[in-house]
Design a protein around this motif. Structure first.
Motif, PDB file in Angstrom:
ATOM      1  N   ASN A   1       7.634  16.818   9.333  1.00 30.10           N
ATOM      2  CA  ASN A   1       8.182  17.884  10.163  1.00 30.10           C
ATOM      3  C   ASN A   1       7.652  19.227   9.679  1.00 30.10           C
ATOM      4  O   ASN A   1       8.371  20.076   9.162  1.00 30.10           O
ATOM      5  CB  ASN A   1       9.709  17.867  10.133  1.00 30.10           C
ATOM      6  N   THR A   2       6.355  19.387   9.853  1.00 29.57           N
ATOM      7  CA  THR A   2       5.631  20.569   9.403  1.00 29.57           C
ATOM      8  C   THR A   2       4.606  20.929  10.465  1.00 29.57           C
ATOM      9  O   THR A   2       4.251  20.084  11.304  1.00 29.57           O
ATOM     10  CB  THR A   2       4.879  20.291   8.078  1.00 29.57           C
ATOM     11  N   PRO A   3       4.089  22.152  10.441  1.00 29.07           N
ATOM     12  CA  PRO A   3       3.018  22.488  11.386  1.00 29.07           C
ATOM     13  C   PRO A   3       1.811  21.572  11.242  1.00 29.07           C
ATOM     14  O   PRO A   3       1.167  21.217  12.240  1.00 29.07           O
ATOM     15  CB  PRO A   3       2.681  23.941  11.026  1.00 29.07           C
ATOM     16  N   GLU A   4       1.516  21.170  10.009  1.00 31.82           N
ATOM     17  CA  GLU A   4       0.367  20.281   9.769  1.00 31.82           C
ATOM     18  C   GLU A   4       0.620  18.900  10.380  1.00 31.82           C
ATOM     19  O   GLU A   4      -0.273  18.300  10.992  1.00 31.82           O
ATOM     20  CB  GLU A   4       0.100  20.153   8.272  1.00 31.82           C
TER      21      GLU A   4
ATOM     22  N   LEU B   1       7.849   7.097  14.343  1.00 31.17           N
ATOM     23  CA  LEU B   1       7.669   8.482  14.794  1.00 31.17           C
ATOM     24  C   LEU B   1       6.511   8.591  15.771  1.00 31.17           C
ATOM     25  O   LEU B   1       6.599   9.286  16.795  1.00 31.17           O
ATOM     26  CB  LEU B   1       7.424   9.395  13.592  1.00 31.17           C
ATOM     27  N   MET B   2       5.412   7.903  15.486  1.00 24.35           N
ATOM     28  CA  MET B   2       4.243   7.977  16.343  1.00 24.35           C
ATOM     29  C   MET B   2       4.567   7.498  17.756  1.00 24.35           C
ATOM     30  O   MET B   2       4.226   8.160  18.743  1.00 24.35           O
ATOM     31  CB  MET B   2       3.102   7.153  15.738  1.00 24.35           C
TER      32      MET B   2
ATOM     33  N   ALA C   1      10.478  13.833  13.777  1.00 19.15           N
ATOM     34  CA  ALA C   1       9.867  13.974  12.456  1.00 19.15           C
ATOM     35  C   ALA C   1      10.922  14.258  11.394  1.00 19.15           C
ATOM     36  O   ALA C   1      10.807  13.811  10.250  1.00 19.15           O
ATOM     37  CB  ALA C   1       8.830  15.087  12.485  1.00 19.15           C
ATOM     38  N   GLU C   2      11.957  15.014  11.752  1.00 20.81           N
ATOM     39  CA  GLU C   2      13.035  15.291  10.802  1.00 20.81           C
ATOM     40  C   GLU C   2      13.721  13.989  10.378  1.00 20.81           C
ATOM     41  O   GLU C   2      14.010  13.775   9.200  1.00 20.81           O
ATOM     42  CB  GLU C   2      14.045  16.245  11.429  1.00 20.81           C
ATOM     43  N   ALA C   3      13.967  13.116  11.356  1.00 16.89           N
ATOM     44  CA  ALA C   3      14.578  11.824  11.045  1.00 16.89           C
ATOM     45  C   ALA C   3      13.638  10.962  10.204  1.00 16.89           C
ATOM     46  O   ALA C   3      14.072  10.285   9.257  1.00 16.89           O
ATOM     47  CB  ALA C   3      14.948  11.098  12.342  1.00 16.89           C
TER      48      ALA C   3
END
Length: 423
Positions: free
Chosen positions: A220-223, A395-396, A409-411
């Protein structure tokens, strides 16, 4: 602090379609006893080293030391259990090949001998990271392998698509194929998470990062978002379901030979498998290969650098003789012979060894990416992340199906953090 030898460690070893080889047993895992004053037991994995190299090396070693080298070829399937057993017993095996992402786990459990005497060799730095724990060497790099883009020359020529040198050019080529042929521009499973990891690494990110003495998920990041966005852009050109990975169905055997696939991302053994399947069906395969492109022409895309290390059992029957064998096997002379025997089809373990693959070959494209290889977090707990259900793969699929990336993404990060810090 090292912990009691655990029941199993995950194996994430990506081999490069190397010829099956070796002497000794049939790979069933029976040890036959470890080293003594007049013998040495070495476990190598099926497909890792050409038989000619193994035979010549051991003849030289036996002539110099007057001992018998007993090489036993092991299968990857079930190897973690056999290694765990062997490393908990006295004198079962002396030297063993271990998948690079396994090594940290076994070092942390106390199963591997310290090898700081080997630290001053000119090792490939990308590979060396998978052999060290807290600046202590517990293995030495042996070889690396990574994915490249495999494409059907006939389809690309028919479409008028050009081999790309950047991500943008890659997308343009796929658009050209989509618009000018009836072929699937790229076969990309929804859950090829090591491919995603390369795109995240291109952005400067990772699956997880160190957080003090622990680790935490870093999707859970910009990257992470940027890497997933590019993956989704490529995946939009594929007919593959969004909830399957490259192993189910097996892309090289089950998908590419039976479909009209213009390109895919795979390993050397997969390319060879597809060629064999196509030829057995009475057709002819004409593949080209190029490295995964980066964001700019002067920087190739990051790729997962699989491969193997060589280690010495902490409980080896003859540790001194084991060190002598390891010294010879990974010397500049024998490392160069190893690469030459593979026709340049592996990433060399040393900077003073060169790979000279055939022009236009898979190996040429693979070796070109060696300097931008990446590895997942090198910690024992990473094995817990890779178990089913893999939170990265989940997640994907959610993201590809249109779910909000940040919340998904946080989960995933929360699950990664829990698993990766578990003993």
């Amino acid at each position: 602090m090292k912990r009691t030898l655990m029941a199993a460690v995950s194996v994430t070893a990506m081999t490069a379609a190397l010829a099956a080889c070796g002497t000794g047993d049939d790979g069933s895992g029976s040890s036959g006893g470890g080293g003594s004053s007049d013998s040495l037991t070495v476990w190598l994995m099926d497909g890792s080293a050409p038989e000619s190299w193994v035979t010549e090396l051991n003849q030289a070693f036996e002539a110099e030391h007057g001992v018998k080298v007993n090489v036993q070829i092991q299968q990857w399937d079930g190897i973690q259990e056999r290694l765990t057993t062997a490393l908990s017993e006295e004198g079962t095996v002396d030297v063993m090949e271990i998948g690079n992402t396994q090594t940290v786990g076994y070092a942390n459990t106390g199963g591997l001998a310290e090898l700081d005497a080997f630290a001053d060799q000119p090792w490939n730095q990308n590979m060396l990271a998978a052999a060290e724990v807290d600046d202590t060497l517990y293995a030495v790099p042996w070889y690396g392998a990574n994915r490249v883009v495999i494409y059907d020359k006939k389809i690309w020529e028919e479409a008028g698509a050009e081999v790309p040198t950047t991500r943008d050019e890659w997308v343009t080529a796929l658009e050209t194929i989509r618009d000018n042929t009836d072929a699937e521009p790229i076969y990309l499973p929804g859950q090829s998470y090591y491919v995603l990891g390369g795109f995240i690494a291109d952005e400067g990110g990772s699956f997880a990062v160190e957080d003090g003495d622990a680790w935490k998920g870093a999707l859970n990041t910009p990257e992470g978002q940027a890497g997933m966005d590019f993956y989704a852009e490529l995946q939009s050109f594929s007919n593959s379901p969004k909830d399957n990975d490259e192993a189910s169905p097996q892309q090289s055997i089950d998908v590419v030979p039976g479909g009209n696939v213009a390109s895919w991302i795979g390993l050397g053994w997969e390319a060879n498998g597809a060629i064999t399947a196509i030829e057995e069906a009475g057709d002819e395969a004409d593949f080209g290969y190029f490295p995964v492109p980066g964001k700019t022409a002067d920087q190739l895309g990051h790729v997962f650098l699989g491969g193997s290390n060589l280690s010495i059992n902490q409980r080896a029957g003859n540790p001194e003789l084991a060190e002598e064998w390891l010294t010879l096997a990974t010397s500049q002379e024998w490392a160069q012979k190893f690469v030459d025997a593979q026709n340049g089809g592996v990433v060399p373990n040393r900077t003073d060894v060169t790979a000279s693959p055939e022009a236009g070959s898979f190996a040429e494209a693979m070796v070109a990416s060696a300097d931008v290889g990446f590895l997942p977090p090198l910690t024992t707990g990473w094995a817990n992340v890779e178990t089913v259900p893999n939170p990265i793969k989940e997640l994907m699929t959610k993201s590809l199906n249109g779910d909000d990336y940040a919340s998904s993404a946080e989960a995933a990060d929360a699950e990664i953090t829990t698993r990766i810090n578990r003993e």
